[in-house]
Scaffold this motif. Structure first.
Motif, PDB file in Angstrom:
ATOM      1  N   PRO A  23      65.561  89.980  44.846  1.00 30.41           N
ATOM      2  CA  PRO A  23      63.474  90.113  44.355  1.00 30.41           C
ATOM      3  C   PRO A  23      63.232  88.414  44.940  1.00 30.41           C
ATOM      4  O   PRO A  23      62.433  88.677  44.892  1.00 30.41           O
ATOM      5  CB  PRO A  23      64.892  89.568  43.000  1.00 30.41           C
ATOM      6  CG  PRO A  23      65.859  89.918  42.516  1.00 30.41           C
ATOM      7  CD  PRO A  23      67.010  89.640  43.898  1.00 30.41           C
ATOM      8  N   ASP A  24      64.215  87.070  45.035  1.00 30.94           N
ATOM      9  CA  ASP A  24      63.629  86.358  45.654  1.00 30.94           C
ATOM     10  C   ASP A  24      62.548  86.559  47.454  1.00 30.94           C
ATOM     11  O   ASP A  24      61.643  86.136  47.043  1.00 30.94           O
ATOM     12  CB  ASP A  24      64.528  84.968  45.615  1.00 30.94           C
ATOM     13  CG  ASP A  24      66.114  84.912  46.548  1.00 30.94           C
ATOM     14  OD1 ASP A  24      66.115  85.955  46.982  1.00 30.94           O
ATOM     15  OD2 ASP A  24      65.321  84.233  47.423  1.00 30.94           O
ATOM     16  N   GLU A  25      63.151  87.156  48.025  1.00 28.98           N
ATOM     17  CA  GLU A  25      63.226  88.181  49.098  1.00 28.98           C
ATOM     18  C   GLU A  25      61.484  88.941  48.601  1.00 28.98           C
ATOM     19  O   GLU A  25      60.612  88.837  49.925  1.00 28.98           O
ATOM     20  CB  GLU A  25      64.311  88.215  50.215  1.00 28.98           C
ATOM     21  CG  GLU A  25      64.893  87.624  50.338  1.00 28.98           C
ATOM     22  CD  GLU A  25      66.470  88.086  50.786  1.00 28.98           C
ATOM     23  OE1 GLU A  25      67.277  88.020  51.952  1.00 28.98           O
ATOM     24  OE2 GLU A  25      66.401  89.609  50.867  1.00 28.98           O
ATOM     25  N   VAL A  26      61.893  89.683  47.782  1.00 31.13           N
ATOM     26  CA  VAL A  26      60.990  90.676  47.832  1.00 31.13           C
ATOM     27  C   VAL A  26      59.331  89.318  47.400  1.00 31.13           C
ATOM     28  O   VAL A  26      58.404  90.228  48.160  1.00 31.13           O
ATOM     29  CB  VAL A  26      60.770  91.958  46.637  1.00 31.13           C
ATOM     30  CG1 VAL A  26      60.020  92.500  46.316  1.00 31.13           C
ATOM     31  CG2 VAL A  26      61.993  92.415  46.920  1.00 31.13           C
ATOM     32  N   LEU A  27      59.540  88.694  46.413  1.00 34.13           N
ATOM     33  CA  LEU A  27      58.455  87.830  45.609  1.00 34.13           C
ATOM     34  C   LEU A  27      58.061  87.419  47.192  1.00 34.13           C
ATOM     35  O   LEU A  27      56.705  87.208  47.366  1.00 34.13           O
ATOM     36  CB  LEU A  27      59.427  86.978  44.942  1.00 34.13           C
ATOM     37  CG  LEU A  27      59.597  87.040  43.892  1.00 34.13           C
ATOM     38  CD1 LEU A  27      59.820  86.457  43.086  1.00 34.13           C
ATOM     39  CD2 LEU A  27      58.357  88.154  42.855  1.00 34.13           C
ATOM     40  N   ILE A  28      58.693  87.062  48.319  1.00 33.28           N
ATOM     41  CA  ILE A  28      58.154  85.921  49.412  1.00 33.28           C
ATOM     42  C   ILE A  28      57.446  87.479  49.985  1.00 33.28           C
ATOM     43  O   ILE A  28      56.198  86.591  50.596  1.00 33.28           O
ATOM     44  CB  ILE A  28      59.097  85.529  49.617  1.00 33.28           C
ATOM     45  CG1 ILE A  28      59.740  84.462  49.104  1.00 33.28           C
ATOM     46  CG2 ILE A  28      58.735  84.968  51.568  1.00 33.28           C
ATOM     47  CD1 ILE A  28      61.048  84.047  49.741  1.00 33.28           C
ATOM     48  N   MET A  29      58.069  88.124  50.588  1.00 35.66           N
ATOM     49  CA  MET A  29      57.137  89.263  50.872  1.00 35.66           C
ATOM     50  C   MET A  29      55.976  89.822  50.557  1.00 35.66           C
ATOM     51  O   MET A  29      54.956  90.080  50.859  1.00 35.66           O
ATOM     52  CB  MET A  29      58.072  90.493  51.257  1.00 35.66           C
ATOM     53  CG  MET A  29      59.334  90.298  52.008  1.00 35.66           C
ATOM     54  SD  MET A  29      60.134  91.794  52.661  1.00 35.66           S
ATOM     55  CE  MET A  29      61.852  91.619  51.458  1.00 35.66           C
ATOM     56  N   ALA A  30      55.727  90.233  49.421  1.00 37.42           N
ATOM     57  CA  ALA A  30      55.255  90.745  48.560  1.00 37.42           C
ATOM     58  C   ALA A  30      53.719  89.698  48.642  1.00 37.42           C
ATOM     59  O   ALA A  30      52.451  90.351  48.622  1.00 37.42           O
ATOM     60  CB  ALA A  30      55.164  90.861  46.768  1.00 37.42           C
TER      61      ALA A  30
ATOM     62  N   LYS B 266      53.559  86.800  51.189  1.00 37.46           N
ATOM     63  CA  LYS B 266      53.143  87.024  53.144  1.00 37.46           C
ATOM     64  C   LYS B 266      52.616  88.425  52.970  1.00 37.46           C
ATOM     65  O   LYS B 266      51.439  87.944  53.837  1.00 37.46           O
ATOM     66  CB  LYS B 266      54.442  86.355  53.048  1.00 37.46           C
ATOM     67  CG  LYS B 266      54.560  84.995  53.031  1.00 37.46           C
ATOM     68  CD  LYS B 266      53.732  83.720  52.909  1.00 37.46           C
ATOM     69  CE  LYS B 266      54.498  82.883  52.969  1.00 37.46           C
ATOM     70  NZ  LYS B 266      53.516  81.849  53.044  1.00 37.46           N
ATOM     71  N   TYR B 267      52.727  89.225  52.374  1.00 34.09           N
ATOM     72  CA  TYR B 267      52.582  90.026  53.114  1.00 34.09           C
ATOM     73  C   TYR B 267      51.203  90.963  52.346  1.00 34.09           C
ATOM     74  O   TYR B 267      50.417  91.572  52.850  1.00 34.09           O
ATOM     75  CB  TYR B 267      53.345  91.458  53.212  1.00 34.09           C
ATOM     76  CG  TYR B 267      54.880  91.428  54.080  1.00 34.09           C
ATOM     77  CD1 TYR B 267      54.671  90.598  54.789  1.00 34.09           C
ATOM     78  CD2 TYR B 267      55.530  92.606  53.882  1.00 34.09           C
ATOM     79  CE1 TYR B 267      55.847  90.807  55.820  1.00 34.09           C
ATOM     80  CE2 TYR B 267      57.086  92.343  54.450  1.00 34.09           C
ATOM     81  CZ  TYR B 267      56.986  91.853  56.086  1.00 34.09           C
ATOM     82  OH  TYR B 267      57.679  91.808  56.752  1.00 34.09           O
ATOM     83  N   LYS B 268      50.795  90.288  51.353  1.00 32.32           N
ATOM     84  CA  LYS B 268      49.837  90.732  51.028  1.00 32.32           C
ATOM     85  C   LYS B 268      49.275  92.155  50.414  1.00 32.32           C
ATOM     86  O   LYS B 268      48.785  92.815  50.369  1.00 32.32           O
ATOM     87  CB  LYS B 268      48.628  90.331  51.158  1.00 32.32           C
ATOM     88  CG  LYS B 268      48.184  88.554  51.576  1.00 32.32           C
ATOM     89  CD  LYS B 268      47.106  88.391  51.983  1.00 32.32           C
ATOM     90  CE  LYS B 268      46.532  87.079  52.786  1.00 32.32           C
ATOM     91  NZ  LYS B 268      45.838  86.795  53.229  1.00 32.32           N
ATOM     92  N   MET B 269      50.805  92.033  49.953  1.00 32.91           N
ATOM     93  CA  MET B 269      50.786  94.019  49.037  1.00 32.91           C
ATOM     94  C   MET B 269      52.264  93.269  47.591  1.00 32.91           C
ATOM     95  O   MET B 269      52.959  93.764  47.320  1.00 32.91           O
ATOM     96  CB  MET B 269      52.298  94.376  49.875  1.00 32.91           C
ATOM     97  CG  MET B 269      51.122  94.508  51.371  1.00 32.91           C
ATOM     98  SD  MET B 269      50.149  95.577  51.198  1.00 32.91           S
ATOM     99  CE  MET B 269      50.828  97.443  50.739  1.00 32.91           C
ATOM    100  N   PRO B 270      51.175  93.257  46.420  1.00 31.89           N
ATOM    101  CA  PRO B 270      51.849  92.679  45.262  1.00 31.89           C
ATOM    102  C   PRO B 270      53.048  94.042  45.313  1.00 31.89           C
ATOM    103  O   PRO B 270      53.514  93.869  44.076  1.00 31.89           O
ATOM    104  CB  PRO B 270      50.623  92.688  43.877  1.00 31.89           C
ATOM    105  CG  PRO B 270      49.663  93.088  45.153  1.00 31.89           C
ATOM    106  CD  PRO B 270      49.531  93.309  46.207  1.00 31.89           C
ATOM    107  N   ASN B 271      52.310  95.248  45.539  1.00 30.77           N
ATOM    108  CA  ASN B 271      52.935  96.836  44.342  1.00 30.77           C
ATOM    109  C   ASN B 271      54.443  96.822  45.133  1.00 30.77           C
ATOM    110  O   ASN B 271      55.147  96.902  45.325  1.00 30.77           O
ATOM    111  CB  ASN B 271      52.656  97.339  45.352  1.00 30.77           C
ATOM    112  CG  ASN B 271      51.992  97.758  46.785  1.00 30.77           C
ATOM    113  OD1 ASN B 271      51.961  97.019  47.991  1.00 30.77           O
ATOM    114  ND2 ASN B 271      52.621  99.491  47.587  1.00 30.77           N
ATOM    115  N   LEU B 272      54.850  96.147  46.020  1.00 25.37           N
ATOM    116  CA  LEU B 272      56.718  95.879  46.503  1.00 25.37           C
ATOM    117  C   LEU B 272      56.901  94.677  45.370  1.00 25.37           C
ATOM    118  O   LEU B 272      58.331  95.649  45.691  1.00 25.37           O
ATOM    119  CB  LEU B 272      56.469  94.832  47.320  1.00 25.37           C
ATOM    120  CG  LEU B 272      56.189  94.879  49.295  1.00 25.37           C
ATOM    121  CD1 LEU B 272      56.373  93.474  50.090  1.00 25.37           C
ATOM    122  CD2 LEU B 272      57.161  96.008  49.645  1.00 25.37           C
TER     123      LEU B 272
END
Length: 170
Positions: free
Chosen positions: A51-58, A60-66
């Motif tokens: 989950p913490d990786e998904v939060l970072i990706m969402a 930094k990638y500017k993709m909140p839908n992740l």
């Protein structure tokens, strides 16, 4: 520079990275705490992201839908309770909210009749299920609106600080 992937069945994490035209190495630098080998494991499906990786990706990638994608598909609890939210445009979201609100308004009196005695009888169950379904549509539409707002903030289409200031006053 890394080579382009020719893999056909790419997962959402790989698609988001590639849409930004980042190699795994460049993504690792952007994501700071996620190594390129970890990114490869996530994108290949060998490992689910934490989950913490998904939060970072969402972020930094500017993709909140992740975040929703992870919760509604990969998280064992979320798969049960979190509906998938798809990106839609603002006018479509607004129309869906209004249509659901109109339907619930029409059924408001029936809902009161059903729940007034504290029980739901078999003869009331069809109407109750219909109303509950309409309420779920509202919930999903509101979550779609929230996702749209977050994405628009990332695209600098909404002033985040001003929005937060207004929300605090409400």
């Amino acid at each position: 520079m890394g080579k382009k992937s020719t893999k056909k069945d790419k997962n959402i994490y790989q698609i988001c990275r590639e849409n930004l035209e980042l190699t795994r190495e460049a993504a690792s630098e952007l994501l700071e705490s996620i190594s390129d080998s970890r990114i490869e494991k996530i994108e290949s499906g060998k490992s689910l992201p934490h989950p913490d990786e998904v939060l970072i990706m969402a972020d930094k990638y500017k993709m909140p839908n992740l975040r929703n994608q992870f919760c509604s598909h990969d998280c064992p609890i979320g798969r049960t309770y979190i509906p998938e939210i798809t990106m839609k445009d603002l006018s479509q979201i607004t129309l869906e909210i209004l249509a659901s609100l109109n339907s619930v308004e029409k059924n408001k009196d029936r809902l009161i009749e059903i729940v007034a005695d504290g029980t739901i009888s078999d003869s009331e169950l069809d109407d109750f299920a219909h109303i509950q379904n309409e309420l779920e549509h509202i919930s999903v539409a509101v979550e779609s609106l929230q996702l749209w707002v977050e994405k628009t903030i990332h695209e600098n289409g909404i002033n985040k600080e001003k929005l937060e200031e207004i929300r605090k006053k409400l």
